[in-house]
Enzyme design. Structure first.
Site, PDB file in Angstrom:
ATOM      1  N   TYR A  48       0.760  -1.096   0.042  1.00  0.00           N
ATOM      2  CA  TYR A  48      -0.084  -0.037  -0.070  1.00  0.00           C
ATOM      3  C   TYR A  48       0.709   1.340   0.033  1.00  0.00           C
ATOM      4  O   TYR A  48       1.997   1.238   0.502  1.00  0.00           O
ATOM      5  CB  TYR A  48      -0.675   0.098   1.110  1.00  0.00           C
ATOM      6  CG  TYR A  48      -1.848   1.083   1.294  1.00  0.00           C
ATOM      7  CD1 TYR A  48      -2.910   1.542   0.593  1.00  0.00           C
ATOM      8  CD2 TYR A  48      -1.553   2.339   2.124  1.00  0.00           C
ATOM      9  CE1 TYR A  48      -3.705   2.372   0.629  1.00  0.00           C
ATOM     10  CE2 TYR A  48      -2.242   3.544   2.260  1.00  0.00           C
ATOM     11  CZ  TYR A  48      -3.371   3.555   1.364  1.00  0.00           C
ATOM     12  OH  TYR A  48      -4.202   4.691   1.606  1.00  0.00           O
ATOM     13  N   ASP A  62      -0.935  15.899   5.674  1.00  0.00           N
ATOM     14  CA  ASP A  62      -1.699  15.390   4.833  1.00  0.00           C
ATOM     15  C   ASP A  62      -3.132  16.039   4.534  1.00  0.00           C
ATOM     16  O   ASP A  62      -4.069  15.812   5.031  1.00  0.00           O
ATOM     17  CB  ASP A  62      -2.072  13.875   5.350  1.00  0.00           C
ATOM     18  CG  ASP A  62      -2.736  12.994   4.492  1.00  0.00           C
ATOM     19  OD1 ASP A  62      -2.860  13.298   3.096  1.00  0.00           O
ATOM     20  OD2 ASP A  62      -3.637  12.258   5.084  1.00  0.00           O
ATOM     21  N   ASP A  89      -3.051   5.704  -2.678  1.00  0.00           N
ATOM     22  CA  ASP A  89      -3.959   6.655  -2.382  1.00  0.00           C
ATOM     23  C   ASP A  89      -3.893   7.743  -3.243  1.00  0.00           C
ATOM     24  O   ASP A  89      -2.760   8.584  -3.379  1.00  0.00           O
ATOM     25  CB  ASP A  89      -3.571   6.928  -0.814  1.00  0.00           C
ATOM     26  CG  ASP A  89      -4.532   8.204  -0.273  1.00  0.00           C
ATOM     27  OD1 ASP A  89      -5.213   8.535  -0.957  1.00  0.00           O
ATOM     28  OD2 ASP A  89      -4.213   8.535   0.982  1.00  0.00           O
ATOM     29  N   ASP A  91      -5.975  10.345  -3.206  1.00  0.00           N
ATOM     30  CA  ASP A  91      -6.720  11.535  -2.681  1.00  0.00           C
ATOM     31  C   ASP A  91      -8.084  11.538  -2.958  1.00  0.00           C
ATOM     32  O   ASP A  91      -8.945  10.663  -3.473  1.00  0.00           O
ATOM     33  CB  ASP A  91      -6.038  12.743  -2.593  1.00  0.00           C
ATOM     34  CG  ASP A  91      -4.926  12.555  -1.412  1.00  0.00           C
ATOM     35  OD1 ASP A  91      -4.701  11.808  -0.434  1.00  0.00           O
ATOM     36  OD2 ASP A  91      -3.729  13.658  -1.567  1.00  0.00           O
ATOM     37  N   HIS A 116      -7.361   4.246  -4.668  1.00  0.00           N
ATOM     38  CA  HIS A 116      -8.717   4.567  -4.104  1.00  0.00           C
ATOM     39  C   HIS A 116      -8.874   6.196  -4.121  1.00  0.00           C
ATOM     40  O   HIS A 116      -7.864   6.889  -4.174  1.00  0.00           O
ATOM     41  CB  HIS A 116      -8.843   4.316  -2.753  1.00  0.00           C
ATOM     42  CG  HIS A 116      -7.959   4.721  -1.767  1.00  0.00           C
ATOM     43  ND1 HIS A 116      -7.954   5.843  -1.253  1.00  0.00           N
ATOM     44  CD2 HIS A 116      -6.962   4.053  -1.187  1.00  0.00           C
ATOM     45  CE1 HIS A 116      -6.975   6.039  -0.435  1.00  0.00           C
ATOM     46  NE2 HIS A 116      -6.294   4.967  -0.008  1.00  0.00           N
ATOM     47  N   GLU A 118     -11.399   9.265  -2.659  1.00  0.00           N
ATOM     48  CA  GLU A 118     -12.196   9.655  -1.688  1.00  0.00           C
ATOM     49  C   GLU A 118     -13.465  10.524  -1.884  1.00  0.00           C
ATOM     50  O   GLU A 118     -13.273  11.460  -3.003  1.00  0.00           O
ATOM     51  CB  GLU A 118     -11.316  10.009  -0.530  1.00  0.00           C
ATOM     52  CG  GLU A 118     -10.454  11.398  -0.529  1.00  0.00           C
ATOM     53  CD  GLU A 118      -9.660  11.507   0.532  1.00  0.00           C
ATOM     54  OE1 GLU A 118      -9.536  12.350   1.233  1.00  0.00           O
ATOM     55  OE2 GLU A 118      -8.631  10.452   0.514  1.00  0.00           O
ATOM     56  N   CYS A 126      -6.510  14.089   6.865  1.00  0.00           N
ATOM     57  CA  CYS A 126      -6.352  12.697   7.593  1.00  0.00           C
ATOM     58  C   CYS A 126      -7.749  12.150   7.772  1.00  0.00           C
ATOM     59  O   CYS A 126      -8.394  12.986   8.665  1.00  0.00           O
ATOM     60  CB  CYS A 126      -5.344  12.729   8.530  1.00  0.00           C
ATOM     61  SG  CYS A 126      -5.068  10.905   9.283  1.00  0.00           S
ATOM     62  N   ARG A 161     -13.221   5.243  -1.436  1.00  0.00           N
ATOM     63  CA  ARG A 161     -13.132   5.646  -0.121  1.00  0.00           C
ATOM     64  C   ARG A 161     -14.065   6.794   0.285  1.00  0.00           C
ATOM     65  O   ARG A 161     -14.261   7.647  -0.245  1.00  0.00           O
ATOM     66  CB  ARG A 161     -11.611   6.289   0.384  1.00  0.00           C
ATOM     67  CG  ARG A 161     -11.582   6.738   1.850  1.00  0.00           C
ATOM     68  CD  ARG A 161     -10.348   6.974   2.075  1.00  0.00           C
ATOM     69  NE  ARG A 161     -10.333   8.313   3.152  1.00  0.00           N
ATOM     70  CZ  ARG A 161      -9.135   8.852   3.471  1.00  0.00           C
ATOM     71  NH1 ARG A 161      -8.073   8.360   3.404  1.00  0.00           N
ATOM     72  NH2 ARG A 161      -9.445   9.896   4.483  1.00  0.00           N
ATOM     73  N   GLU A 191     -13.607   4.547   5.729  1.00  0.00           N
ATOM     74  CA  GLU A 191     -12.740   5.365   6.583  1.00  0.00           C
ATOM     75  C   GLU A 191     -13.222   5.395   7.956  1.00  0.00           C
ATOM     76  O   GLU A 191     -14.397   5.721   8.139  1.00  0.00           O
ATOM     77  CB  GLU A 191     -12.112   6.617   6.011  1.00  0.00           C
ATOM     78  CG  GLU A 191     -10.963   7.317   6.865  1.00  0.00           C
ATOM     79  CD  GLU A 191      -9.557   6.340   6.989  1.00  0.00           C
ATOM     80  OE1 GLU A 191     -10.060   5.211   7.676  1.00  0.00           O
ATOM     81  OE2 GLU A 191      -8.786   7.004   6.545  1.00  0.00           O
TER      82      GLU A 191
END
Length: 302
Positions: A48, A62, A89, A91, A116, A118, A126, A161, A191
C-alpha cells in the site's frame, strides 16, 4: 535486479485474484522503494502507498498539497521495485471528474495495480482526524464514474473511499457505499470505523471487497487480521506503520549522537551493511560488470 519482472497487467490480475481468494490480504505501507522490496521479501501479498506518507516524506501535512505528478512519480518508483501489486492513495483524484480521469491513466502508466478515490472536499485532511467535510453523493459518484470510465485496463482496481461515517453516521456510510458501487467502484474503503460491528454493517451493505485501515493513533482499534476477516473484510492496510517506526528509530539515534557523541550504542539496531547489500541485490549487478561486487564486506557485514 533493477526493476520488477512482473508486468503491471500481471500485477493487476494478481490483485483481483487476491481480493477474491476468501482470505484477508495484509498490505503494509511502503515509504520508499526499498521498503517495498522488504515487504515483498517478508512474504506479504501486496504493498500500500499512503497519501499521508507521500506528503509527510516531502515534509508536508496530509491536506491535499501533493500533486498528481508527485504522487504518480513516487508511487511508480515504489511499484517498479517489487513484484507485488501496489495500491496507491489518490486522495480526491486531484480535481474535477476530468482530472480524476487523467489521474487514473497516469497511475496506470506508472504501473500501479489500483488506487482509491475519496469523497472529501479539498483541502482534505487525514481520515482519522475530526472536522472532515465530505462532498455530496452526486459529486462523489461522478468522481468514481469518471475513474471507472477512464481506465484502459479493466483489471486496474478502482476503490472508493468514503469518510462520511465521521460526518453523518454509519447509515449514511452504508448508503454512500452502495451509491459508489453503483457508480462503478470495484471495492469500498470505509474510513474511520469505530468497531468491528461497523465493518460488518458495511459488509452487509455491499457485495464488493472492503478494506480496513489499521492506522495507529486513529479512530479504530488495532484489530487483528483474523478479527477483520471474521467480519468479512477482504484487505487490511497498515499505511504509516513503517514510516513511523523508521522515523522513531531515526529520532532516537540522533538523540543518542547528540547526547553521547557517537552512534555506537545504536549500531545493534541497524540494518547491517551485508543485509542492506542483500536487499538491493548488489551481487546481481555483476552480470553487467564484475567489478561491482568483487570485495569482502568488512566487519562481518556491518
Amino acid at each position: 535486479m533493477l526493476y520488477s519482472a512482473t508486468t503491471p497487467e500481471q500485477k493487476r490480475l494478481r490483485l483481483r485474484e487476491l481480493l477474491s481468494s476468501g482470505t484477508i490480504q495484509q498490505f503494509p505501507g511502503a515509504f520508499n522503494p526499498l521498503s517495498a522490496r522488504l515487504i515483498e521479501e517478508k512474504g506479504f501479498p501486496g504493498v500500500y502507498i499512503s497519501g499521508a506518507v507521500l506528503a509527510n516524506d516531502l515534509g508536508l501535512p496530509d491536506i491535499g498539497l501533493t500533486t498528481l505528478t508527485e504522487v504518480a512519480t513516487r508511487a511508480g518508483q515504489i511499484a517498479r521495485m517489487t513484484e507485488l501489486p501496489c495500491i496507491v492513495d489518490a486522495d480526491t483524484g486531484f480535481g474535477e471528474p476530468m482530472n480524476v480521469a487523467r489521474t487514473i491513466q497516469e497511475l496506470e502508466n506508472a504501473g500501479l495495480a489500483g488506487c482509491h478515490i475519496e469523497d472529501q472536499f479539498n483541502p482534505k485532511r487525514c481520515g482519522h482526524l475530526d472536522g472532515k467535510n465530505v462532498v455530496d453523493t452526486d459529486t462523489a459518484t461522478k468522481r468514481i464514474r469518471a475513474a471507472a470510465d477512464a481506465r484502459r485496463d479493466k483489471n486496474f482496481l478502482i476503490m472508493a473511499r468514503t469518510d462520511i461515517r465521521a460526518v453523518d453516521g454509519l447509515e449514511a456510510a452504508q448508503d454512500r457505499a452502495k451509491a459508489l458501487v453503483d457508480a462503478g467502484a470495484d471495492a469500498i474503503f470505509p474510513e474511520a470505523m469505530k468497531d468491528l460491528s461497523e465493518f460488518q454493517a458495511i459488509r452487509a451493505a455491499v457485495d464488493v471487497p472492503i478494506l480496513a485501515n489499521m492506522t495507529e493513533f486513529g479512530k479504530s482499534e488495532l484489530f487483528t487480521a483474523q478479527q477483520l476477516q471474521d467480519t468479512g473484510v477482504n484487505i487490511v492496510i497498515y499505511p504509516v506503520t513503517l514510516l513511523r517506526i523508521a522515523m522513531g528509530a531515526a529520532e532516537r539515534t540522533l538523540e543518542t549522537i547528540d547526547a553521547t557523541g557517537t552512534q555506537e550504542s545504536q549500531v545493534g539496531n541497524m540494518l547491517t551493511r551485508a543485509r542492506l547489500y542483500d536487499l538491493v541485490d548488489y551481487e546481481a549487478y555483476n552480470r553487467f560488470d564484475t567489478s561491482v561486487f568483487n570485495f569482502q564486506i568488512p566487519g562481518l557485514g556491518r
